[in-house]
Scaffold this motif. Sequence first.
Motif: not given
Length: 207
Positions: A70-84
């Motif tokens: 769960t935390r690993a997926n959250r870390a992925r999603d947080n990184l997705l939010k800040t990168n394009a």
Amino acid sequence: MLGTIRAFWNDQRGIAMILVAIMLPVLVGFALLAIDMSRANSLHNDMQKGADAFVLAAAAELDGNTDAITRANRARDNLLKTNATKFSTADYHKLVPADLTVTYLSGIPASDSVGLNAAGVDENGVNWSTTDPKAARFAEVTVNSIAFATIFPASFVGSNDTMNRQTQAVARFNNALCQFTPMFICNPYTSIGALQTAVSGTTKPMI
């Protein structure tokens, strides 16, 4: 009449123009192909850097606890939010979870020569994927295949006018020293004599 034909046959004026007309498309084609290969390599490098960043962010959370995935997926999603990224040629593209395939693995093949697919199955048919957060030791991130239009008109030679690139990364963090109180260890005594003096009760400043 025969002399005129012979003179025409031996006349070499304009031969350079004919050679240039034949070779120019070949030279231009090679130049466009070189540009496309450079673009493909640049795209691959950017995608690989992205895969590396995402897999390190996810793997850092795999500590064997029940909420690790769960935390690993959250870390992925947080990184997705800040990168394009501008991986594609279809204007500006904001990364979304669908651009990545994230698989958690209980282990990996012993040999680096054995490949893994995006689902965590190796070339020998062994499935290393797991959904158990306690068993997950590795994170695998695959940046899904991305196509971009080539400049070289490959359709003229029976090929496609697009190139596809896909990258993958696997990482694991060694958590043996995680959640450990930091310590500072030093030897304040520079010699046996200084240590004996300290033990005897004489004040010895730390060096």
